[in-house]
Design a protein around this motif. Structure first.
Motif, PDB file in Angstrom:
ATOM      1  N   ASP A  87       0.820  -1.211   0.000  1.00 27.11           N
ATOM      2  CA  ASP A  87       0.000   0.000   0.000  1.00 27.11           C
ATOM      3  C   ASP A  87       0.856   1.264   0.000  1.00 27.11           C
ATOM      4  N   ALA A  88       1.989   1.211   0.703  1.00 25.15           N
ATOM      5  CA  ALA A  88       2.888   2.374   0.713  1.00 25.15           C
ATOM      6  C   ALA A  88       3.504   2.596  -0.657  1.00 25.15           C
ATOM      7  N   ARG A  89       3.889   1.525  -1.351  1.00 24.38           N
ATOM      8  CA  ARG A  89       4.483   1.662  -2.678  1.00 24.38           C
ATOM      9  C   ARG A  89       3.464   2.136  -3.710  1.00 24.38           C
ATOM     10  N   LEU A  90       2.203   1.755  -3.524  1.00 22.01           N
ATOM     11  CA  LEU A  90       1.168   2.171  -4.480  1.00 22.01           C
ATOM     12  C   LEU A  90       0.949   3.691  -4.467  1.00 22.01           C
ATOM     13  N   LYS A  91       1.349   4.356  -3.388  1.00 23.34           N
ATOM     14  CA  LYS A  91       1.209   5.804  -3.317  1.00 23.34           C
ATOM     15  C   LYS A  91       2.261   6.525  -4.158  1.00 23.34           C
ATOM     16  N   VAL A  92       3.356   5.844  -4.491  1.00 25.90           N
ATOM     17  CA  VAL A  92       4.451   6.500  -5.226  1.00 25.90           C
ATOM     18  C   VAL A  92       4.812   5.778  -6.519  1.00 25.90           C
ATOM     19  N   SER A  93       4.243   4.596  -6.755  1.00 29.59           N
ATOM     20  CA  SER A  93       4.601   3.824  -7.948  1.00 29.59           C
ATOM     21  C   SER A  93       3.349   3.294  -8.639  1.00 29.59           C
ATOM     22  N   LYS A  94       3.514   2.913  -9.896  1.00 29.56           N
ATOM     23  CA  LYS A  94       2.421   2.323 -10.656  1.00 29.56           C
ATOM     24  C   LYS A  94       2.141   0.908 -10.153  1.00 29.56           C
ATOM     25  N   PRO A  95       0.894   0.439 -10.305  1.00 27.25           N
ATOM     26  CA  PRO A  95       0.570  -0.925  -9.868  1.00 27.25           C
ATOM     27  C   PRO A  95       1.479  -1.982 -10.498  1.00 27.25           C
ATOM     28  N   SER A  96       1.827  -1.814 -11.774  1.00 26.51           N
ATOM     29  CA  SER A  96       2.693  -2.800 -12.431  1.00 26.51           C
ATOM     30  C   SER A  96       4.066  -2.862 -11.769  1.00 26.51           C
ATOM     31  N   SER A  97       4.568  -1.719 -11.324  1.00 22.52           N
ATOM     32  CA  SER A  97       5.858  -1.690 -10.630  1.00 22.52           C
ATOM     33  C   SER A  97       5.762  -2.382  -9.277  1.00 22.52           C
ATOM     34  N   VAL A  98       4.671  -2.152  -8.569  1.00 22.30           N
ATOM     35  CA  VAL A  98       4.482  -2.782  -7.256  1.00 22.30           C
ATOM     36  C   VAL A  98       4.365  -4.298  -7.399  1.00 22.30           C
ATOM     37  N   VAL A  99       3.696  -4.749  -8.456  1.00 21.09           N
ATOM     38  CA  VAL A  99       3.594  -6.189  -8.705  1.00 21.09           C
ATOM     39  C   VAL A  99       4.981  -6.802  -8.883  1.00 21.09           C
ATOM     40  N   ARG A 100       5.872  -6.115  -9.596  1.00 20.98           N
ATOM     41  CA  ARG A 100       7.240  -6.627  -9.774  1.00 20.98           C
ATOM     42  C   ARG A 100       7.971  -6.698  -8.435  1.00 20.98           C
ATOM     43  N   HIS A 101       7.758  -5.700  -7.570  1.00 20.03           N
ATOM     44  CA  HIS A 101       8.368  -5.725  -6.239  1.00 20.03           C
ATOM     45  C   HIS A 101       7.891  -6.950  -5.463  1.00 20.03           C
ATOM     46  N   LEU A 102       6.587  -7.181  -5.469  1.00 21.21           N
ATOM     47  CA  LEU A 102       6.026  -8.276  -4.684  1.00 21.21           C
ATOM     48  C   LEU A 102       6.463  -9.636  -5.220  1.00 21.21           C
ATOM     49  N   ARG A 103       6.533  -9.766  -6.533  1.00 19.02           N
ATOM     50  CA  ARG A 103       6.974 -11.040  -7.111  1.00 19.02           C
ATOM     51  C   ARG A 103       8.436 -11.325  -6.763  1.00 19.02           C
TER      52      ARG A 103
END
Length: 327
Positions: A110-126
């Motif tokens: 949720d913190a990353r979604l405030k500063v990054s695109k959802p596709s970028s956050v998905v790459r972080h989580l994977r």
């Protein structure tokens, strides 16, 4: 992982864990079955935690070792290193592994979604999930992998990849010619004529090129498999015009390359990414009439599904074929 089924008017719950026998219990009420399953899973997870004196491994320990042993061992650019640095700065990195929960990962998401695109956050989580999987399965470290895998991924809007027109490509090439370093111009022309990735182009050495045989060798690609790429007339022209025949073909650092491409894109007014050139090049292979195995040889994709994500037929071209055909 618990599974439930209703049998003879009662609820049967079964818990399976890798390397252990399944445990089954029967309850009259499903709520009682669910409560027992959760209690049994928590007890099993707690028994997995190995102690090291008075401490346990933390997530930061996982990320450091993963970067050293996994990320640095494969050919890729700095994106994974960057994601690991971001995660190591987050408060969840200091948590002991046996206390790391889905709640912690969700807070990071949720913190990353405030500063990054959802596709970028998905790459972080994977990347995080793969690091935890390696830590549990290969290193034997205590990870609540089954729980953390349940994290909800951000929804990513699927957008069609627009084809790159000849005028757009020529505009950015013209902008690249105004730069002092010819590296970007060379890279653009190699990308569109060979389907090579950015990292493959930057790592390309003259010792890997055989102009007489019209081919070049990519020693280590993103997927870890080397491949031989045939050189088109356009690629032959580009390489044949270069004066140097030793060392790297493109002499530029990754950071300088990104800055040069950003400047050229801004001055030319185009909006596509450098990686979109790979999509365009693969799409053109099929329009030239290459078969699927031939296109795979050039692109390096190991499966048809991967190749299909990079092929984008021109709708107008197809409409023209339909118009000229007879039913």
């Amino acid at each position: 992982m618990a599974t439930f089924r209703k049998r003879n008017g009662k609820w049967q719950v079964q818990i399976r864990r890798t390397g252990e026998h399944a445990v089954t219990r029967t309850f009259t009420l499903k709520a009682d079955a669910a409560a027992w399953a959760r209690s049994a899973e928590l007890a099993a997870e707690a028994s997995d935690v190995p102690k090291q004196g008075n401490c346990t491994y933390s997530l930061d320990d996982v990320l450091q070792r993963y970067e050293k042993e996994v990320v640095q061992g494969r050919e890729s650019d700095s994106s994974e290193d960057f994601m690991i640095r971001v995660m190591r700065r987050d408060p969840m990195a200091s948590k002991p592994l046996h206390l790391l929960s889905t709640t912690d990962v969700a807070a990071y998401r949720d913190a990353r979604l405030k500063v990054s695109k959802p596709s970028s956050v998905v790459r972080h989580l994977r990347l995080l999930l793969h690091a935890l999987k390696v830590a549990k399965q290969e290193w034997g470290w205590p990870v609540k992998l089954d729980d953390i895998r349940r994290i909800r991924m951000p929804k990513v809007a699927i957008k069609p990849v627009a084809r790159i027109s000849e005028s757009e490509f020529e505009r950015i090439c013209e902008a690249s010619r105004r730069l002092k370093n010819p590296a970007l111009r060379i890279s653009l022309e190699l990308a569109i004529s060979t389907c090579m990735r950015r990292g493959e182009i930057l790592r390309l050495d003259w010792s890997d090129i055989d102009l007489g045989a019209r081919r070049l060798l990519i020693r280590s690609a993103k997927n870890g498999h080397p491949r031989m790429v045939p050189l088109s007339p356009q690629a032959m022209t580009v390489l044949g015009s270069l004066p140097h025949r030793e060392g790297p073909v493109v002499q530029i650092t990754l950071v300088a390359f990104k800055l040069a491409f950003a400047r050229a894109r801004k001055s030319s007014g185009v909006t596509f990414r450098f990686h979109d050139l790979r999509h365009e090049a693969i799409s053109r292979l099929f329009e030239m009439g290459l078969t699927v195995p031939e296109a795979q040889l050039v692109s390096g994709h190991r499966t048809l599904s991967q190749l299909g994500r990079y092929s984008h037929p021109d709708v107008q071209r197809i409409a023209g074929k339909l118009e000229s055909s007879r039913w």
